[in-house]
Design an enzyme around this catalytic site. Structure first.
Site, short mmCIF file in Angstrom:
data_model
loop_
_atom_site.label_atom_id
_atom_site.label_comp_id
_atom_site.label_asym_id
_atom_site.label_seq_id
_atom_site.Cartn_x
_atom_site.Cartn_y
_atom_site.Cartn_z
N HIS A 1 0.85 -1.20 0.00
CA HIS A 1 0.00 0.00 0.00
C HIS A 1 0.88 1.24 0.00
CE1 HIS A 1 0.53 0.91 4.35
NE2 HIS A 1 0.48 -0.39 4.54
N ASP B 1 -0.48 4.36 0.78
CA ASP B 1 -0.93 5.34 1.77
C ASP B 1 -0.18 5.12 3.07
OD1 ASP B 1 -3.43 4.10 3.84
OD2 ASP B 1 -2.56 2.87 2.25
N ASP C 1 6.54 1.06 5.99
CA ASP C 1 5.12 0.72 5.99
C ASP C 1 4.33 1.70 5.13
OD1 ASP C 1 2.66 -0.42 6.73
OD2 ASP C 1 2.51 0.80 8.55
N GLU D 1 -5.18 1.60 3.11
CA GLU D 1 -5.04 0.51 4.08
C GLU D 1 -4.98 1.03 5.51
OE1 GLU D 1 -3.24 -2.38 6.77
OE2 GLU D 1 -2.37 -0.46 6.16
N GLU D 2 -4.26 2.13 5.71
CA GLU D 2 -4.07 2.64 7.07
C GLU D 2 -5.35 3.21 7.67
OE1 GLU D 2 -1.62 1.88 8.63
OE2 GLU D 2 0.23 1.94 7.45
N HIS E 1 4.32 3.67 12.25
CA HIS E 1 3.23 4.44 12.87
C HIS E 1 3.73 5.42 13.92
CE1 HIS E 1 -0.26 1.46 11.74
NE2 HIS E 1 0.66 1.54 10.79
#
Length: 454
Positions: free
Chosen positions: A90, A92, A123, A156-157, A423
């Protein structure tokens, strides 16, 4: 890493990989368009589409998914009769949080102490680069021996399920014999790992109302019901004294069988402050891979700066509940909502709203694809044997794909090892891991092609 043509090719491509990751990280592609411009996500999507087209992919398309974001699709034909492998990542990313807390700007890829820092570096923009490196290495060494589909998700996030719904509406698009999800990570740098389970998740927004409007705390405080105090009581009911998750009716005593997670190492990985205890019971692996976990993600209430002496009339919170394999996320959502309502004190008015959900996932690790990956990782990581670990995070698309294509083998690998701090502020990727995992993925595709033709 012992010399072999694929590894040598990947090594030679690493400077280009860094340049491309720099370009991709520069897009502020957070799929929350109340906070970040939609144009940033659309720019990242076009970058991915152009990259696929440059590699000879056909049918490259920006897919408008039902949640208002775009996923990028492309198909690279292989030899006639070959198996099809779907590669997922992903583009995003999570918001950067406190940009002032970053040592270097979050959307500028910066090399420091042997790692590359930037939001999405691990990520999961790095996962896209990993797929490109693997395919380029194969093209330079005899060609790609399977049909390849790539899907790069754009939300996705956010957990809004756009790609899941799109896939359900177009069931043939992502069909494959094997699916490689490039959004997981090694248990530790240098230890090749596939993720065999994922916790599912649900997101619930809870609101409590007690008054028609805020009141002066000196004149009314002590008798007027405080909505913020009621909310605090409700949220506290979600944890036992030791911090274990306690949602009425939800089982929370399962055990993890597999790779162990040393408690001292976990404290170091999680950067737990000295003297602060871990929460929950059982082993660390039990707590983060096999049991439910509740987290209060945010609370709407007056900030300390500028607060007035008022009894609050209403308050809201966003609650996340991670659920392990074997627990239905929809049922967990109902239990969480019922718990929040049952534990609201003083007859306060309470409402709950589910805003996101994804089922847990468990892979079949006995499949031929897993042996092909184990053999590939043994070459990419000399002297190391592939390990199996769980992951506390959620990738809802996995269950959607498993339901749509029950015959497909699904593997989860990626760059999000503990040092990556995904994150969080100062997210980073290890270029050595990017290189080794790209080699592993290339060799896996070659191994899988050979297995599937026998």
């Amino acid at each position: 890493m012992p010399s072999n043509p694929v590894a040598e090719t990947v090594a030679s491509l690493m400077p280009r990989a860094k340049e491309e990751l720099t370009e991709l990280v520069a897009f502020r592609s957070v799929a929350d368009f109340d906070q970040f411009p939609r144009s940033e996500s659309e720019g990242a999507a076009r970058w991915v589409a152009d990259a696929l087209a440059a590699e000879g992919f056909q049918d490259v398309a920006l897919l408008d998914t039902p949640d208002g974001t775009q996923s990028v699709y492309g198909h690279l034909p292989g030899p006639e009769g070959a198996k099809t492998v779907l590669l997922y990542a992903h583009y995003d990313v999570q918001p950067p949080l406190d940009e002032d807390g970053w040592t270097t700007p979050p959307f500028e890829l910066t090399e420091r102490d042997g790692r590359w820092y930037g939001r999405g570096a691990a990520d999961c923009k790095g996962g896209l680069i990993m797929h490109l490196l693997a395919l380029r290495a194969l093209k330079a060494n005899g060609g790609v021996p399977v049909h390849v589909k790539v899907i790069a998700e754009g939300s996705e996030e956010q957990g809004t399920g756009g790609l899941e719904r799109y896939a359900e509406e177009h069931p043939g698009l992502l069909e494959a014999d094997t699916i490689v999800i490039g959004d997981a990570g090694n248990f530790r740098v240098g230890l090749p790992t596939v993720t065999s389970t994922l916790r599912g998740m649900t997101l619930v927004r809870v609101r409590i109302d007690t008054l028609a409007g805020n009141l002066h705390s000196g004149q009314f405080g002590g008798a007027a019901p405080d909505a913020l105090a009621a909310l605090i009581r409700v949220l506290d009911s979600l944890r036992a004294e030791d911090g274990s998750t306690t949602v009425d009716g939800l089982t929370a005593d399962a055990s993890w069988e597999g790779l162990t997670y040393d408690e001292d190492q976990f404290r170091q990985d999680a950067k737990v402050l000295d003297g602060v205890e871990l929460i929950g019971s059982g082993s660390v692996a039990d707590r983060i891979w096999a049991r439910p976990a509740v987290t209060v993600l945010g609370i709407d209430c007056p900030p300390v700066v500028g607060a007035t002496p008022s009894v609050q009339a209403s308050a809201r919170a966003l609650v996340s509940l991670r659920v392990p394999p074997g627990v239905d996320a929809a049922e967990a959502t109902k239990l969480l909502q019922a718990h929040l309502q049952a534990h609201t004190p003083w007859g306060a008015r309470v409402s709950t709203e589910q805003i996101g959900q994804g089922q847990a996932f468990r892979a079949d690790t006995t499949s031929p694809a897993y042996q092909a990956m184990a053999d590939a990782m043994a070459v990419a990581y000399p002297g190391q044997r592939m390990q199996y670990a769980g992951q506390g995070g959620s990738i809802p698309l996995c269950n959607t794909l498993a339901a749509l294509y029950p015959h497909a083998e699904i593997l989860l690998i990626g760059l999000s090892e503990p040092e990556a701090q995904i994150h969080a502020v100062n997210e980073s990727v290890s270029p050595e891991e990017l290189e080794r995992l790209s080699v592993a993925e290339a060799l896996f595709l070659r191994n899988y092609a050979a297995v599937s033709t026998n």
